[in-house]
Design a protein around this motif. Sequence first.
Motif, PDB file in Angstrom:
ATOM      1  N   LEU A  84      52.627  63.405  27.367  1.00 22.77           N
ATOM      2  CA  LEU A  84      52.797  62.337  28.344  1.00 22.77           C
ATOM      3  C   LEU A  84      54.220  61.801  28.322  1.00 22.77           C
ATOM      4  O   LEU A  84      54.844  61.577  29.366  1.00 22.77           O
ATOM      5  CB  LEU A  84      51.804  61.205  28.058  1.00 22.77           C
ATOM      6  CG  LEU A  84      51.951  59.955  28.933  1.00 22.77           C
ATOM      7  CD1 LEU A  84      51.759  60.295  30.410  1.00 22.77           C
ATOM      8  CD2 LEU A  84      50.964  58.875  28.479  1.00 22.77           C
ATOM      9  N   GLY A  85      54.764  61.601  27.124  1.00 25.13           N
ATOM     10  CA  GLY A  85      56.127  61.094  27.001  1.00 25.13           C
ATOM     11  C   GLY A  85      57.143  62.037  27.625  1.00 25.13           C
ATOM     12  O   GLY A  85      58.120  61.586  28.227  1.00 25.13           O
ATOM     13  N   ARG A  87      56.568  64.135  30.132  1.00 20.62           N
ATOM     14  CA  ARG A  87      56.432  64.071  31.591  1.00 20.62           C
ATOM     15  C   ARG A  87      57.089  62.799  32.144  1.00 20.62           C
ATOM     16  O   ARG A  87      57.780  62.833  33.165  1.00 20.62           O
ATOM     17  CB  ARG A  87      54.956  64.137  31.994  1.00 20.62           C
ATOM     18  CG  ARG A  87      54.276  65.440  31.585  1.00 20.62           C
ATOM     19  CD  ARG A  87      52.980  65.655  32.327  1.00 20.62           C
ATOM     20  NE  ARG A  87      51.990  64.616  32.088  1.00 20.62           N
ATOM     21  CZ  ARG A  87      51.138  64.611  31.071  1.00 20.62           C
ATOM     22  NH1 ARG A  87      51.171  65.586  30.169  1.00 20.62           N
ATOM     23  NH2 ARG A  87      50.250  63.642  30.928  1.00 20.62           N
ATOM     24  N   VAL A  88      56.861  61.687  31.450  1.00 18.89           N
ATOM     25  CA  VAL A  88      57.472  60.429  31.882  1.00 18.89           C
ATOM     26  C   VAL A  88      58.995  60.529  31.812  1.00 18.89           C
ATOM     27  O   VAL A  88      59.705  60.106  32.741  1.00 18.89           O
ATOM     28  CB  VAL A  88      56.960  59.262  31.015  1.00 18.89           C
ATOM     29  CG1 VAL A  88      57.767  57.998  31.272  1.00 18.89           C
ATOM     30  CG2 VAL A  88      55.479  59.007  31.297  1.00 18.89           C
ATOM     31  N   ASP A  92      61.445  60.118  34.976  1.00 18.91           N
ATOM     32  CA  ASP A  92      62.399  59.012  34.937  1.00 18.91           C
ATOM     33  C   ASP A  92      63.846  59.496  34.975  1.00 18.91           C
ATOM     34  O   ASP A  92      64.742  58.758  35.404  1.00 18.91           O
ATOM     35  CB  ASP A  92      62.178  58.163  33.680  1.00 18.91           C
ATOM     36  CG  ASP A  92      60.990  57.217  33.822  1.00 18.91           C
ATOM     37  OD1 ASP A  92      60.535  57.019  34.966  1.00 18.91           O
ATOM     38  OD2 ASP A  92      60.536  56.675  32.800  1.00 18.91           O
ATOM     39  N   TYR A  98      56.913  67.720  38.150  1.00 20.06           N
ATOM     40  CA  TYR A  98      56.904  68.194  36.762  1.00 20.06           C
ATOM     41  C   TYR A  98      55.712  69.131  36.615  1.00 20.06           C
ATOM     42  O   TYR A  98      54.575  68.724  36.826  1.00 20.06           O
ATOM     43  CB  TYR A  98      56.771  66.992  35.825  1.00 20.06           C
ATOM     44  CG  TYR A  98      57.035  67.254  34.354  1.00 20.06           C
ATOM     45  CD1 TYR A  98      58.226  66.828  33.764  1.00 20.06           C
ATOM     46  CD2 TYR A  98      56.095  67.883  33.543  1.00 20.06           C
ATOM     47  CE1 TYR A  98      58.474  67.027  32.420  1.00 20.06           C
ATOM     48  CE2 TYR A  98      56.336  68.096  32.199  1.00 20.06           C
ATOM     49  CZ  TYR A  98      57.529  67.665  31.633  1.00 20.06           C
ATOM     50  OH  TYR A  98      57.773  67.854  30.293  1.00 20.06           O
TER      51      TYR A  98
END
Length: 223
Positions: A84-85, A87-88, A92, A98
Amino acid sequence: MRLLLVEDDRMIGDSLRSALRLEGHAVDWVRDAAAAEATLSSERFDIVLLDLGLPKGDGLDVLRGLRQRGDRTPAIVLTARDGLGDRVAGLDAGADDYLVKPFELDELNARIRAVLRRHEGRAEPLLRHGAVTLDPATRQVTRDGEPVLLSAREFAVLEALMARPGALLSRAQLEDRLYGWGEEIESNAVSVYIHQLRRKLGADFIQNVRGVGYFVGGGTPKP
């Protein structure tokens, strides 16, 4: 359209380039972050397909550099980083989408089409002008509801023109959408494809400004 593929894995890169070329795209391929930064600083692409784990740097740094220069070229991250990190962080940093490896080519093509629609500011998936409709997903063209058979490169030229109605595209700009690095540019190829499209779609469908370029749409062409 012209794509830049940034991928260090030779097998994945070769497979993706071949598959995307079969879709009618011009695909240039670099294998490290330094080459990607140099290429994106000097050449224009319709979309960037960007791996993150690269030699000579990281894909996120390439992406950040692109956005810091004010370059709005759409970018889709293609990576094995599935947290998740990750992808974020990718989104960002300026990614338009993605996609986690492994993925199906059909999904990648659909995401490319969706990103380009957003970039062009249109929600409608079909391209229409007059009696002609072009479907990027099925690669079908109709005129007055009847199918029109086009070669892959005829389709690529028509899609480029219909995606920007009224925009004047030079022969060199159209060649960029037809040929990747190392591909021989056939003499007068664009003129031949334009002639064939006019024969199939109507003599007045594609207009030209002599010595400058071609456009679809009425009124005064835009640069």
